[in-house]
Design a protein around this motif. Structure first.
Motif, PDB file in Angstrom:
ATOM      1  N   LEU A 136       0.827  -1.205   0.000  1.00  6.32           N
ATOM      2  CA  LEU A 136       0.000   0.000   0.000  1.00  6.32           C
ATOM      3  C   LEU A 136       0.863   1.258   0.000  1.00  6.32           C
ATOM      4  O   LEU A 136       0.584   2.213  -0.732  1.00  6.32           O
ATOM      5  CB  LEU A 136      -0.937   0.015   1.209  1.00  6.32           C
ATOM      6  CG  LEU A 136      -2.122  -0.935   1.169  1.00  6.32           C
ATOM      7  CD1 LEU A 136      -2.857  -0.918   2.503  1.00  6.32           C
ATOM      8  CD2 LEU A 136      -3.056  -0.586   0.033  1.00  6.32           C
ATOM      9  N   ALA A 184      -4.636   3.712  -2.382  1.00  3.80           N
ATOM     10  CA  ALA A 184      -3.595   3.048  -1.596  1.00  3.80           C
ATOM     11  C   ALA A 184      -3.050   3.979  -0.516  1.00  3.80           C
ATOM     12  O   ALA A 184      -2.766   3.539   0.604  1.00  3.80           O
ATOM     13  CB  ALA A 184      -2.476   2.566  -2.521  1.00  3.80           C
ATOM     14  N   GLN A 185      -2.915   5.254  -0.824  1.00  5.89           N
ATOM     15  CA  GLN A 185      -2.485   6.229   0.189  1.00  5.89           C
ATOM     16  C   GLN A 185      -3.483   6.266   1.343  1.00  5.89           C
ATOM     17  O   GLN A 185      -3.106   6.255   2.517  1.00  5.89           O
ATOM     18  CB  GLN A 185      -2.367   7.625  -0.423  1.00  5.89           C
ATOM     19  CG  GLN A 185      -1.272   7.789  -1.419  1.00  5.89           C
ATOM     20  CD  GLN A 185      -1.344   9.134  -2.142  1.00  5.89           C
ATOM     21  OE1 GLN A 185      -2.200   9.962  -1.850  1.00  5.89           O
ATOM     22  NE2 GLN A 185      -0.431   9.341  -3.071  1.00  5.89           N
ATOM     23  N   THR A 238       2.640   1.519  -3.499  1.00  7.15           N
ATOM     24  CA  THR A 238       1.662   1.832  -4.539  1.00  7.15           C
ATOM     25  C   THR A 238       1.114   3.247  -4.364  1.00  7.15           C
ATOM     26  O   THR A 238       0.927   3.969  -5.343  1.00  7.15           O
ATOM     27  CB  THR A 238       0.494   0.819  -4.508  1.00  7.15           C
ATOM     28  OG1 THR A 238       1.025  -0.498  -4.610  1.00  7.15           O
ATOM     29  CG2 THR A 238      -0.467   1.047  -5.645  1.00  7.15           C
ATOM     30  N   GLY A 239       0.888   3.626  -3.123  1.00  2.00           N
ATOM     31  CA  GLY A 239       0.305   4.942  -2.868  1.00  2.00           C
ATOM     32  C   GLY A 239       1.266   6.084  -3.043  1.00  2.00           C
ATOM     33  O   GLY A 239       0.968   7.048  -3.750  1.00  2.00           O
ATOM     34  N   LEU A 291      -5.718   3.997   2.275  1.00  2.00           N
ATOM     35  CA  LEU A 291      -5.713   2.763   3.062  1.00  2.00           C
ATOM     36  C   LEU A 291      -4.458   2.659   3.921  1.00  2.00           C
ATOM     37  O   LEU A 291      -4.509   2.180   5.061  1.00  2.00           O
ATOM     38  CB  LEU A 291      -5.843   1.553   2.141  1.00  2.00           C
ATOM     39  CG  LEU A 291      -7.191   1.420   1.433  1.00  2.00           C
ATOM     40  CD1 LEU A 291      -7.174   0.255   0.454  1.00  2.00           C
ATOM     41  CD2 LEU A 291      -8.321   1.271   2.433  1.00  2.00           C
ATOM     42  N   PHE A 292      -3.322   3.116   3.407  1.00  2.00           N
ATOM     43  CA  PHE A 292      -2.087   3.125   4.183  1.00  2.00           C
ATOM     44  C   PHE A 292      -2.227   4.024   5.407  1.00  2.00           C
ATOM     45  O   PHE A 292      -1.794   3.664   6.503  1.00  2.00           O
ATOM     46  CB  PHE A 292      -0.912   3.600   3.317  1.00  2.00           C
ATOM     47  CG  PHE A 292       0.383   3.683   4.062  1.00  2.00           C
ATOM     48  CD1 PHE A 292       1.209   2.573   4.154  1.00  2.00           C
ATOM     49  CD2 PHE A 292       0.787   4.861   4.667  1.00  2.00           C
ATOM     50  CE1 PHE A 292       2.404   2.639   4.848  1.00  2.00           C
ATOM     51  CE2 PHE A 292       1.978   4.942   5.360  1.00  2.00           C
ATOM     52  CZ  PHE A 292       2.792   3.827   5.453  1.00  2.00           C
TER      53      PHE A 292
END
Length: 175
Positions: free
Chosen positions: A91, A103-104, A94-95, A106-107
């Motif tokens: 994450l 992804a940002q 990817t983010g 969720l991270f």
């Protein structure tokens, strides 16, 4: 006006400008600070005020929950740590390397929750070894809750700042 265009204007698919993301963030942190080691914190406060059977119930519930938590950590801890590390790394990369906003988002929820999970295990081990009773147990739960709320405060602040930055950079239509 096209129905799909109207729908996508009402339901913004970007994470940081989506109302549902912020509701989910609030629910995650509210739940994390309310359930201290799986025990509702209002139960601890009630046990401190009323004592007696309520305190016994609290002690039993904490004992059961830390037993479960420590068993999970002992049996599956290595695998869960590896899986969580892999997911959070994916994450994060990817983010923040490839710029995927979901992804940002969720991270920024997941990474602080990993810290809370580690704090849960640390506090559970401390309670299991010291076996505090009564007021001492409540004060240990209160201290743990303070640390969870502090992590949540920092996390929400960082997420809000990053979300505002993303909304400013991408603009109102994601361009």
């Amino acid at each position: 006006m096209d129905i799909y265009q109207t729908l996508f204007e009402v339901i913004d698919t970007r994470s940081f400008s989506n109302m549902w993301y912020w509701i989910a963030l609030a629910v995650v942190w509210s739940t994390a600070s309310h359930f201290v080691l799986g025990v509702p914190f209002d139960l601890a406060l009630r046990a401190k005020r009323q004592g007696g059977e309520r305190m016994t119930d609290l002690e039993d519930l904490v004992r059961i929950n830390i037993g479960r938590l420590l068993n999970i950590a002992e049996v599956s801890g290595l695998m869960l740590t590896a899986l969580a590390g892999a997911v959070i790394t994916i994450l994060g990369m990817t983010g923040f390397v490839y710029g995927v906003e979901l992804a940002q988002a969720l991270f920024l929820i997941g990474f602080p929750m990993l810290l809370v999970g580690a704090l849960n295990i640390r506090t559970a081990r401390k309670i299991a070894t010291e076996a505090p009773k009564g007021e001492f147990l409540v004060s240990e739960l209160r201290r743990h809750r303070f640390y969870v709320q502090f992590i949540g405060l920092i996390s929400i602040f960082v997420t809000a700042m990053w979300g505002m930055y993303q909304n400013i950079v991408t603009g109102p239509l994601g361009g």
